[in-house]
Scaffold this motif. Structure first.
Motif, PDB file in Angstrom:
ATOM      1  N   GLU A 127       0.834  -1.193   0.000  1.00  0.00           N
ATOM      2  CA  GLU A 127       0.000   0.000   0.000  1.00  0.00           C
ATOM      3  C   GLU A 127       0.876   1.254   0.000  1.00  0.00           C
ATOM      4  O   GLU A 127       1.941   1.275   0.643  1.00  0.00           O
ATOM      5  N   PRO A 128       0.472   2.305  -0.713  1.00  0.00           N
ATOM      6  CA  PRO A 128       1.254   3.548  -0.666  1.00  0.00           C
ATOM      7  C   PRO A 128       1.237   4.140   0.739  1.00  0.00           C
ATOM      8  O   PRO A 128       0.236   4.033   1.460  1.00  0.00           O
ATOM      9  N   VAL A 129       2.331   4.739   1.127  1.00  0.00           N
ATOM     10  CA  VAL A 129       2.437   5.362   2.449  1.00  0.00           C
ATOM     11  C   VAL A 129       1.985   6.813   2.329  1.00  0.00           C
ATOM     12  O   VAL A 129       2.563   7.577   1.543  1.00  0.00           O
ATOM     13  N   PRO A 130       0.964   7.225   3.069  1.00  0.00           N
ATOM     14  CA  PRO A 130       0.541   8.629   2.998  1.00  0.00           C
ATOM     15  C   PRO A 130       1.680   9.560   3.377  1.00  0.00           C
ATOM     16  O   PRO A 130       2.436   9.279   4.321  1.00  0.00           O
ATOM     17  N   PRO A 131       1.843  10.655   2.654  1.00  0.00           N
ATOM     18  CA  PRO A 131       2.951  11.571   2.969  1.00  0.00           C
ATOM     19  C   PRO A 131       2.890  12.106   4.390  1.00  0.00           C
ATOM     20  O   PRO A 131       3.912  12.463   4.968  1.00  0.00           O
TER      21      PRO A 131
ATOM     22  N   ARG B 161       2.295   7.624  -7.246  1.00  0.00           N
ATOM     23  CA  ARG B 161       1.654   8.915  -7.442  1.00  0.00           C
ATOM     24  C   ARG B 161       2.575  10.017  -6.958  1.00  0.00           C
ATOM     25  O   ARG B 161       3.443   9.807  -6.108  1.00  0.00           O
ATOM     26  N   MET B 162       2.372  11.187  -7.519  1.00  0.00           N
ATOM     27  CA  MET B 162       3.118  12.359  -7.085  1.00  0.00           C
ATOM     28  C   MET B 162       2.546  12.821  -5.740  1.00  0.00           C
ATOM     29  O   MET B 162       1.337  13.027  -5.615  1.00  0.00           O
ATOM     30  N   VAL B 163       3.415  12.972  -4.749  1.00  0.00           N
ATOM     31  CA  VAL B 163       2.950  13.426  -3.439  1.00  0.00           C
ATOM     32  C   VAL B 163       3.335  14.875  -3.182  1.00  0.00           C
ATOM     33  O   VAL B 163       2.948  15.444  -2.163  1.00  0.00           O
ATOM     34  N   LEU B 164       4.102  15.483  -4.081  1.00  0.00           N
ATOM     35  CA  LEU B 164       4.478  16.887  -3.966  1.00  0.00           C
ATOM     36  C   LEU B 164       3.874  17.662  -5.121  1.00  0.00           C
ATOM     37  O   LEU B 164       3.878  17.205  -6.263  1.00  0.00           O
ATOM     38  N   ASP B 165       3.346  18.846  -4.825  1.00  0.00           N
ATOM     39  CA  ASP B 165       2.713  19.650  -5.870  1.00  0.00           C
ATOM     40  C   ASP B 165       3.476  20.940  -6.144  1.00  0.00           C
ATOM     41  O   ASP B 165       2.901  21.933  -6.582  1.00  0.00           O
TER      42      ASP B 165
END
Length: 426
Positions: A27-31, A113-117
Motif C-alpha cells: 500500500e502507498p504510504v501517505p505523505p 503517485r506524485m505526493v508533492l505539488d
C-alpha cells in the motif's frame, strides 16, 4: 563555478530510500506519515538540521526520502557520519511502523503517485509525459545513490579533466556491479538495472553525458547546458512553470523565450539537468542504484579510492580501456539517439543495465577496479574494516558474476520476501 579547482579533499553521499509500511508493504504510504516520522527526529523539523552529523533530508516527488550527507574530510569520516545519521533516521521511521527500502526501483506492485505539488515537479511531469511514461516512473518509482567528490586540480595526478574522464568511463562498471532494480510493479523486467533503462529513455538533452569531443570538461559542460531544453520557467505564485516545448537555453538567450533569461534562470536550469556525472563545483556521480542496508558504503568507497588515489586511477583507466571499443555507435543518429556513444545509451551501458557483471567484459573490468580500490584502501590509514567490506562485496557479487539485483530475483523465485533485504552489506 561548476568545476571548483583544488586538491581533492571532501567526500559526500546522497542516499535515497523508498518508504514502505511494514504491515502493508504493497500500500502507498501517505505523505503525512512520512512527515510525522521526520518531525519525530531530535529537535524536530524537516529542514535537515536534526540529524546527529548534520545531514539534510528532502522528500522526492514520489515520497522517497533522500539523505544528503555533509561534505566530510575524507572517506572514513563520510562513512562514519552518514552511518550515524542513517541510524537515527531508521529509528524514527521504525517507530512509525515504516521501513526504508534501498533498491533502484520500487519492487512492489503498489500505486505510484506524485505526493508533492511544487510547480517544479508539475512542470517536470508535463515535460516528461509528452514523451512517454519514463519521466513519471523516474520521479515516483526510482531511487539512487550518488557519490560526490571534489572536481580536482588544474593539472597533475588529480587533474580535473582526468577525474572527469575516469568518472565517465567508470559509469558502466558502477551500473553493472551495483545493479539493484530488476523489478517494476512487482514483476521482473529482464534488466538488472531497470532504473538505468528508465533514464536511458528520457529527454536526451538532459540525461546523456556531455559530448566527449571537447578536451576541456568546462567547455563540454557549457555547451551541454546551453543545448539542453528548458524544463521549467519560474513564474509568480499560481502561474504554472511549464516551458515551451523544444526551447533550449541557447534559444532563450537569443530571444526565443517570453522574457530575457537572468543569471538566476541559468543557475536554476542547471539543477534540472541529470547526466551520469553532474558538475556542481564538485563531481556528482548519479548512475548507481540505491543499495540495501549499509550497502551504499561499498560504491562510495570504491569510487573514492579509484578517483583519489593516483595509482588506483591509473589501474582503473587501464582496466576500462577495453570497454571503450564497445562504445562505438553502430549508426549515427540525430540528437545523439539510441545508438550514441554518449552514456547512458551506448551498447556497453545497455549491457551493464541488462546483464550487469554476467557480461564477461564488464565482469573483468569490475574485478580489476575492485582490485585497484583494494590496494588503494590498503594505503589509507585506518581503512582496514572498510577494505574488508569492499573485498567481501567483490567476492560475493562480481567474482561470481552476480549483483544485488540477483538477490531480489532469487527471493522472488523462492517467494521468501515481500521487500528487498535490508541487512548491512557483508
Amino acid at each position: 563555478m561548476c568545476f571548483k579547482i583544488g586538491p581533492p579533499r571532501l567526500v559526500g553521499v546522497e542516499v535515497e530510500w523508498f518508504v514502505h509500511d511494514d504491515r502493508c508493504p504493497t500500500e502507498p504510504v501517505p505523505p503525512e506519515r512520512t512527515r510525522a516520522a521526520l518531525r519525530s527526529l531530535p529537535l524536530g523539523g524537516e529542514d535537515g538540521t536534526s540529524l546527529p552529523s548534520g545531514s539534510r533530508l528532502t522528500l522526492e516527488p514520489g515520497g522517497q526520502v533522500e539523505l544528503s550527507s555533509r561534505p566530510a574530510t575524507g572517506l572514513l569520516a563520510c562513512v562514519e557520519d552518514t552511518r550515524r545519521d542513517l541510524t537515527a533516521l531508521r529509528a524514527a521511521f521504525a517507530a512509525q511502523g515504516l521501513r526504508l527500502t534501498g533498491t533502484g526501483t520500487d519492487p512492489l506492485a503498489r500505486p505510484r503517485r506524485m505526493v508533492l505539488d511544487h510547480p517544479r515537479y508539475l512542470a517536470m511531469e508535463r515535460h516528461f509525459d509528452s514523451a512517454g511514461p519514463w519521466g513519471r516512473i523516474m520521479m515516483t518509482g526510482t531511487a539512487s545513490l550518488q557519490v560526490c567528490l571534489d572536481a580536482g586540480d588544474a593539472d597533475g595526478p588529480h587533474a580535473a579533466d582526468r577525474r572527469w574522464l575516469l568518472a565517465h568511463r567508470l559509469g558502466p562498471v558502477l551500473v553493472a556491479a551495483f545493479a539493484n532494480s530488476p523489478l517494476l510493479d512487482g514483476k521482473p523486467t529482464g534488466h538488472r538495472s531497470t532504473r538505468q533503462i528508465v533514464w536511458s529513455r528520457m529527454d536526451p538533452t538532459r540525461t546523456l553525458a556531455p559530448a566527449p569531443d571537447h578536451g576541456d570538461p568546462r567547455e563540454a559542460w557549457a555547451q551541454y547546458v546551453l543545448d539542453a531544453e528548458v524544463l521549467c520557467v519560474r513564474r509568480p505564485d499560481g502561474i504554472p512553470w511549464t516551458a515551451p516545448r523544444g526551447l533550449t537555453f541557447r534559444d532563450w538567450l537569443r530571444g526565443a523565450g517570453e522574457r530575457p533569461p537572468t543569471l538566476a534562470d541559468l543557475d536554476y536550469h542547471r539543477t534540472t539537468l541529470f547526466p551520469p556525472v553532474r558538475p556542481r563545483g564538485h563531481l556528482e556521480l548519479r548512475m548507481i542504484d540505491a543499495q540495501p542496508g549499509d550497502g551504499w558504503v561499498v560504491p562510495a568507497a570504491l569510487v573514492t579510492a579509484l578517483l583519489d588515489d593516483p595509482v588506483a586511477a591509473d589501474a582503473a583507466l587501464a582496466a576500462l580501456e577495453p570497454l571503450e571499443a564497445l562504445e562505438a555507435p553502430r549508426t549515427p543518429g540525430p540528437q545523439q539517439g539510441a545508438d550514441s556513444p554518449r552514456a547512458p545509451r551506448s551498447d556497453v551501458w545497455r549491457r551493464a543495465a541488462t546483464l550487469a557483471v554476467a557480461d564477461p567484459e564488464l565482469r573483468r573490468a569490475a574485478l580489476a577496479c575492485f582490485a585497484a580500490a583494494d590496494a588503494a584502501l590498503g594505503r589509507l590509514p585506518g581503512a582496514g574494516r572498510l577494505r574488508a567490506t569492499v573485498a567481501g562485496f567483490a567476492e560475493r557479487y562480481p567474482a561470481r558474476g552476480r549483483c544485488p539485483a540477483d538477490d531480489q530475483l532469487d527471493a522472488l523465485r523462492a517467494g521468501t520476501r515481500r521487500t528487498p533485504p535490508e541487512e548491512a552489506a557483508p
